[in-house]
Design an enzyme around this catalytic site. Structure first.
Site, PDB file in Angstrom:
ATOM      1  N   SER A   4      15.184  86.842  79.992  1.00  0.00           N
ATOM      2  CA  SER A   4      14.884  88.260  80.216  1.00  0.00           C
ATOM      3  C   SER A   4      13.948  88.870  79.176  1.00  0.00           C
ATOM      4  CB  SER A   4      16.197  89.031  80.307  1.00  0.00           C
ATOM      5  OG  SER A   4      16.948  88.459  81.343  1.00  0.00           O
TER       6      SER A   4
ATOM      7  N   ARG B 289       5.411  88.644  75.066  1.00  0.00           N
ATOM      8  CA  ARG B 289       5.910  89.049  73.757  1.00  0.00           C
ATOM      9  C   ARG B 289       7.425  89.056  73.789  1.00  0.00           C
ATOM     10  NH1 ARG B 289       4.388  94.077  76.213  1.00  0.00           N
ATOM     11  NH2 ARG B 289       2.278  93.778  75.482  1.00  0.00           N
TER      12      ARG B 289
ATOM     13  N   ASP C 114      16.132  89.070  84.416  1.00  0.00           N
ATOM     14  CA  ASP C 114      17.434  89.623  84.840  1.00  0.00           C
ATOM     15  C   ASP C 114      17.296  90.695  85.926  1.00  0.00           C
ATOM     16  OD1 ASP C 114      16.312  91.379  82.996  1.00  0.00           O
ATOM     17  OD2 ASP C 114      18.088  91.583  81.740  1.00  0.00           O
TER      18      ASP C 114
HETATM   19  C1  BGC Z   1      12.716  92.796  78.618  1.00  0.00           C
HETATM   20  C2  BGC Z   1      12.887  92.632  80.106  1.00  0.00           C
HETATM   21  C3  BGC Z   1      14.362  92.709  80.475  1.00  0.00           C
HETATM   22  C4  BGC Z   1      15.002  93.953  79.890  1.00  0.00           C
HETATM   23  C5  BGC Z   1      16.488  94.041  80.197  1.00  0.00           C
HETATM   24  C6  BGC Z   1      13.447  94.047  78.124  1.00  0.00           C
HETATM   25  O1  BGC Z   1      13.378  94.122  76.743  1.00  0.00           O
HETATM   26  O2  BGC Z   1      11.359  92.880  78.278  1.00  0.00           O
HETATM   27  O3  BGC Z   1      12.357  91.393  80.524  1.00  0.00           O
HETATM   28  O4  BGC Z   1      14.456  92.715  81.868  1.00  0.00           O
HETATM   29  O5  BGC Z   1      14.821  93.978  78.498  1.00  0.00           O
HETATM   30  O6  BGC Z   1      17.184  92.944  79.730  1.00  0.00           O
END
Ligand code: BGC
Length: 500
Positions: free
Chosen positions: A180, A195, A233
């Site tokens: 995620s 990133r 996610d």
């Molecule tokens: C991430 C996402 C993720 C979200 C919730 C963010 O910091 O960049 O990819 O879906 O957090 O977990």
């Protein structure tokens, strides 16, 4: 002298710490405390800083919508609008055993999901806590740890009573890997990390294909799995929620990080036109909306506390929207306000306050607890301040802290509503209405968060805003990941992989 009151109990925080509370109020002023009037004056100042008017919200929604559209048109935009190669909705008939590995913000989780069709499933899971060192160390080591945990899980769950493997020789278990963090995908089983977010900083990982790195670790530990899909996610949540409730059109996560996914028409994703994908198809988009307004900071109402949070983070300038909303930062915002009032000599005069001076010691869970304190004397808040920070508070101060938590929590929810409103408005879901599957610690545990999001949608859209309803989503990172692995298997078996 006011009579003492006592209260006791215990709470467990997400960090695993347990706090036993044995508190009493004592309003006898043997220490110089701020008066009720002083605290009320200060509160007014913060009210104006942290309050979002409906008009301001509508301006944010417009700018947000433009960013979403730009992200679909061109690659490498601030809000990257990532095509996920998850094609269309699940049929609900997906079935079979699938593994899911979930590398989120706080824990690592391995799940075995048995999809039973008709929107039903069963799940077994094991959680492992990630240390701060693992989050900052070599990326390959982090994936090695994931593979090791996966191996232990498979060894435990796929052996008989005598320890003999239940797998046929050469049998490989299909795995969905929920990773995620923002990754640009060329196929469903590929993802180049743009990133790290949520405080992660593992070395030699940004800019690389994390699916490939993880595959290397799987081979190193000889785990009998084949990674079929790399999943965010939010995408998992979208698919899992639709599996059980097909009216779901959008998925959002409000946890350590924040983000959303929705289903887009392929013909409207300009930046992948050259791939020749059937224009009638639909594909899930991982918005990565936490990045909205990053770098330029033109649209969001940042206070000086938000700017400090940003500038002292490991990723200054990045994830501007997320830093005003997600569970990783809300406690820190409140701590910075408290520290300012300590510096100005308003709070805790004559008391040792060094425990409050360490960044991130004030957990977002404290805001939830403060807001939900049911006692008139705010005994829970006494407990938090004496137990964790060794400072005494008066009732006026505690009321102020609670009101401040409310302002910060409410702003987060209303900004979240702006993000949802931008997708709803872009996709034209308002009249017909839709369900929004929502997950994450803020959504699930912060008192009143969902109600405040709904109130925000009403402020943006008026009466029609009531057509947009968030609900607690199915476990996207586990179940959603498994369903996507199953959908991908069907496409592969039908010769539709990678992206026809
Ligand atoms: C991430 C996402 C993720 C979200 C919730 C963010 O910091 O960049 O990819 O879906 O957090 O977990």
């Amino acid at each position: 002298m006011v009579a003492s009151r006592r209260g006791s109990g215990s709470i467990t925080l997400p960090s695993g710490q347990t706090m036993a509370i044995h508190t009493r109020t004592h309003e006898d002023e043997d220490l110089p405390h701020a008066t009720k009037k002083t605290m009320a004056d200060h509160l007014r100042k913060y009210e104006s800083l942290f309050t979002l008017t409906p008009q301001r919200m509508r301006m944010i929604v417009e700018a947000f919508k433009d960013s979403l559209e730009l992200g679909l048109k061109k690659p490498e935009q601030v809000v990257p609008m990532i095509p996920t190669f998850v094609f269309g909705w699940p049929s609900g008939k997906e079935s079979g055993d699938f593994l899911a590995l979930d590398l989120g913000g706080t824990n690592l989780r391995v799940c075995l999901v048995t999809l039973q069709g008709e929107g039903k499933f069963e799940m077994t899971q094991t959680k492992y806590r990630l240390t701060e060192e693992q989050k900052q160390d070599e990326g390959q080591k982090l994936f090695d740890f994931c593979a090791e945990c996966l191996k232990t899980f498979v060894d435990t769950n796929f052996t008989d009573g005598d320890g003999k493997s239940l797998l046929k020789p050469g049998e490989m278990l299909p795995l969905g890997f929920t990773f995620s963090y923002p990754c640009v995908q060329e196929r469903i089983d590929h993802g180049k990390l743009i990133r790290w977010t949520k405080g992660f900083g593992a070395l030699n990982t940004e800019g690389r294909d994390v699916a490939e790195m993880f595959r290397r670790s799987i081979q190193k530990y000889k785990v009998p799995v084949v990674m079929t899909a790399l999943i965010n996610d939010t995408t998992g949540t979208l698919i899992a929620s639709s599996y059980v409730n097909p009216r779901t059109k959008i998925a959002v996560i409000f946890g350590t990080g924040c983000n959303a996914a929705y289903m887009e028409n392929v013909k409207d994703i300009d930046k992948i036109k050259d791939l020749g994908i059937d224009e009638k198809a639909q594909m899930a988009i991982n918005c990565e909306w936490g990045a909205f307004d990053s770098f330029e900071h033109e649209h969001l109402p940042r206070t000086k506390y938000d700017i400090i949070v940003d500038e002292t983070s490991n990723k200054p300038g990045e994830q501007a929207f997320e830093k005003l909303i997600s569970g990783r930062y809300l406690g820190e915002i409140l701590r910075l306000v408290i520290c300012e009032l300590i510096d100005e000599g308003v709070l805790f005069l004559g008391q040792e306050t060094y425990k409050l001076e360490t960044p991130y010691v004030f957990e977002t869970a404290f805001l939830s607890l403060m807001e939900s304190d049911p006692t008139d004397e705010l005994l829970m808040i006494i407990g938090i301040f004496t137990h964790f920070f060794a400072v005494e508070t008066t009732l006026a101060e505690r009321q102020f802290f609670r009101a401040l938590a409310m302002l910060i929590g409410r702003r987060a929810a209303r900004l979240s509503a702006c993000g949802i409103a931008a997708i709803v408005s872009k996709m034209g879901y308002l009249d017909e209405g839709c369900l929004v599957g929502a997950d994450g610690s803020l959504y699930n545990k912060y008192p009143g968060f969902a109600e405040r999001v709904h109130e925000g949608l009403f402020d943006v859209f008026g009466e029609k805003g009531r057509n947009i309803i968030t609900h607690h989503a199915e476990d996207g990172s586990g179940v959603g990941s498994a369903i996507i692995a199953a959908m991908t298997k069907v496409r592969r078996d039908a010769g539709l992989y990678p992206n026809v």
